[in-house]
Design an enzyme around this catalytic site. Structure first.
Site, mmCIF file in Angstrom:
data_model
loop_
_atom_site.group_PDB
_atom_site.id
_atom_site.type_symbol
_atom_site.label_atom_id
_atom_site.label_comp_id
_atom_site.label_asym_id
_atom_site.label_seq_id
_atom_site.Cartn_x
_atom_site.Cartn_y
_atom_site.Cartn_z
ATOM 1 N N ARG A 67 2.168 -5.256 9.265
ATOM 2 C CA ARG A 67 1.690 -6.013 8.105
ATOM 3 C C ARG A 67 0.424 -6.812 8.403
ATOM 4 N NH1 ARG A 67 7.199 -8.617 6.700
ATOM 5 N NH2 ARG A 67 8.164 -7.255 8.225
ATOM 6 N N GLU A 104 12.765 -11.913 14.890
ATOM 7 C CA GLU A 104 13.931 -12.464 14.177
ATOM 8 C C GLU A 104 15.069 -11.457 14.121
ATOM 9 O OE1 GLU A 104 13.324 -13.705 10.070
ATOM 10 O OE2 GLU A 104 15.166 -14.879 10.091
HETATM 11 O O1 LIG Z 1 8.077 -14.300 14.319
HETATM 12 P P1 LIG Z 1 8.931 -13.107 14.579
HETATM 13 O O2 LIG Z 1 10.407 -13.443 14.619
HETATM 14 O O3 LIG Z 1 8.501 -12.374 15.804
HETATM 15 O O4 LIG Z 1 8.787 -12.116 13.334
HETATM 16 C C1 LIG Z 1 7.594 -11.876 12.662
HETATM 17 C C2 LIG Z 1 7.201 -10.441 12.697
HETATM 18 O O5 LIG Z 1 8.203 -9.630 12.065
HETATM 19 C C3 LIG Z 1 7.591 -8.776 11.119
HETATM 20 O O6 LIG Z 1 7.167 -7.587 11.693
HETATM 21 P P2 LIG Z 1 8.089 -6.340 12.024
HETATM 22 O O7 LIG Z 1 8.241 -6.251 13.509
HETATM 23 O O8 LIG Z 1 9.320 -6.368 11.184
HETATM 24 O O9 LIG Z 1 7.190 -5.125 11.660
HETATM 25 P P3 LIG Z 1 6.389 -4.619 10.385
HETATM 26 O O10 LIG Z 1 5.226 -5.568 10.181
HETATM 27 O O11 LIG Z 1 5.951 -3.293 10.847
HETATM 28 O O12 LIG Z 1 7.297 -4.581 9.201
HETATM 29 C C4 LIG Z 1 6.397 -9.569 10.654
HETATM 30 O O13 LIG Z 1 5.430 -8.738 10.037
HETATM 31 C C5 LIG Z 1 5.917 -10.216 11.918
HETATM 32 O O14 LIG Z 1 5.062 -9.360 12.650
HETATM 33 N N1 LIG Z 2 12.432 -13.376 7.249
HETATM 34 C C1 LIG Z 2 11.456 -12.474 7.333
HETATM 35 N N2 LIG Z 2 10.859 -12.012 6.203
HETATM 36 C C2 LIG Z 2 9.842 -11.095 6.297
HETATM 37 N N3 LIG Z 2 9.404 -10.612 7.461
HETATM 38 C C3 LIG Z 2 9.966 -11.051 8.585
HETATM 39 N N4 LIG Z 2 9.736 -10.777 9.889
HETATM 40 C C4 LIG Z 2 10.598 -11.492 10.637
HETATM 41 N N5 LIG Z 2 11.399 -12.241 9.875
HETATM 42 C C5 LIG Z 2 11.016 -11.993 8.588
#
Ligand SMILES: O=P(O)(O)OC[C@H]1O[C@H](OP(=O)(O)OP(=O)(O)O)[C@H](O)[C@@H]1O
Ligand SMILES: Nc1ncnc2[nH]cnc12
Length: 178
Positions: A67, A104
């Site tokens: 993202r 998370e």
């Molecule tokens: O602060 P954190 O607990 O580390 O979580 C945040 C991360 O989680 C999500 O990415 P995700 O790994 O789900 O991948 P995506 O962007 O490909 O959906 C979001 O876009 C952040 O990069």
């Molecule tokens: N709560 C949340 N919502 C959207 N993206 C996330 N990536 C990690 N935690 C998330």
């Protein structure tokens, strides 16, 4: 970052999903903002204004898969600077540097191409959301390994009330806090 009517407009269309992708997680979906051209413009303008307000000039925007790839390149283009991706393991060719991290709702590995950012370059790391901070912290570790100077870690959404928050070692900025 200061309060701004544009932030309220953006906040109104972020959608919440309880128990996605796992029970107990309140998922904040930023994609409706991207779907709305006027809101997306407000959001990218705010991010660009923030970066322009930093005391030092940025050389490179670093975006985190996936993202962070929505916001990073459009900001880089507006600033007339380059964009560099940090990707999940196995996606980038060439010589790479890797770190492991937890987020998370899981664990992953991040990679950057060894020569994508050079020693001393000033970077802003961009992502959509900060939850535990594990993802952003891992990106900072990659920046340390390439000896870049991290001016700011910039996210659209910051979840402030999360258990197990990890410390991001550089300046953190967010537009919207929950
Ligand atoms: O602060 P954190 O607990 O580390 O979580 C945040 C991360 O989680 C999500 O990415 P995700 O790994 O789900 O991948 P995506 O962007 O490909 O959906 C979001 O876009 C952040 O990069
Ligand atoms: N709560 C949340 N919502 C959207 N993206 C996330 N990536 C990690 N935690 C998330």
């Amino acid at each position: 970052m200061t309060t701004d009517k544009r932030i309220e407009d953006i906040k109104k269309i972020i959608r919440d999903y309880q128990d996605f992708p796992k029970p107990g997680v309140l998922f904040r979906d930023v994609f409706p903002v991207v779907k709305d051209p006027s809101c997306f413009k407000k959001l990218t303008d705010l991010l660009v204004e923030h970066i322009n307000s930093l005391p030092e000039k940025v050389d490179v925007i670093v975006g985190l898969e996936s993202r962070g790839f929505i916001f990073g390149p459009i900001i880089a283009q507006a600033l007339n600077i380059g964009f560099v991706p940090v990707r999940k393991a196995g996606k980038l060719p060439g010589e790479l540097i890797q770190v492991e991290y937890s987020l998370e709702y899981g664990k992953d590995k991040f990679e950057i191409q060894k020569d994508a950012v050079t020693e001393g370059q000033k970077v802003v790391v961009v992502d959509d959301l900060l939850a535990t901070g594990g993802t952003m912290k891992a990106a900072c570790q990659l920046m340390d390994k390439v000896k870049a100077k991290v001016l700011d870690c910039l996210v659209v959404i910051e979840l402030t009330d999360l258990n197990g928050r990890q410390k991001v070692p550089y300046q953190m900025s967010s537009l919207i806090k929950y």
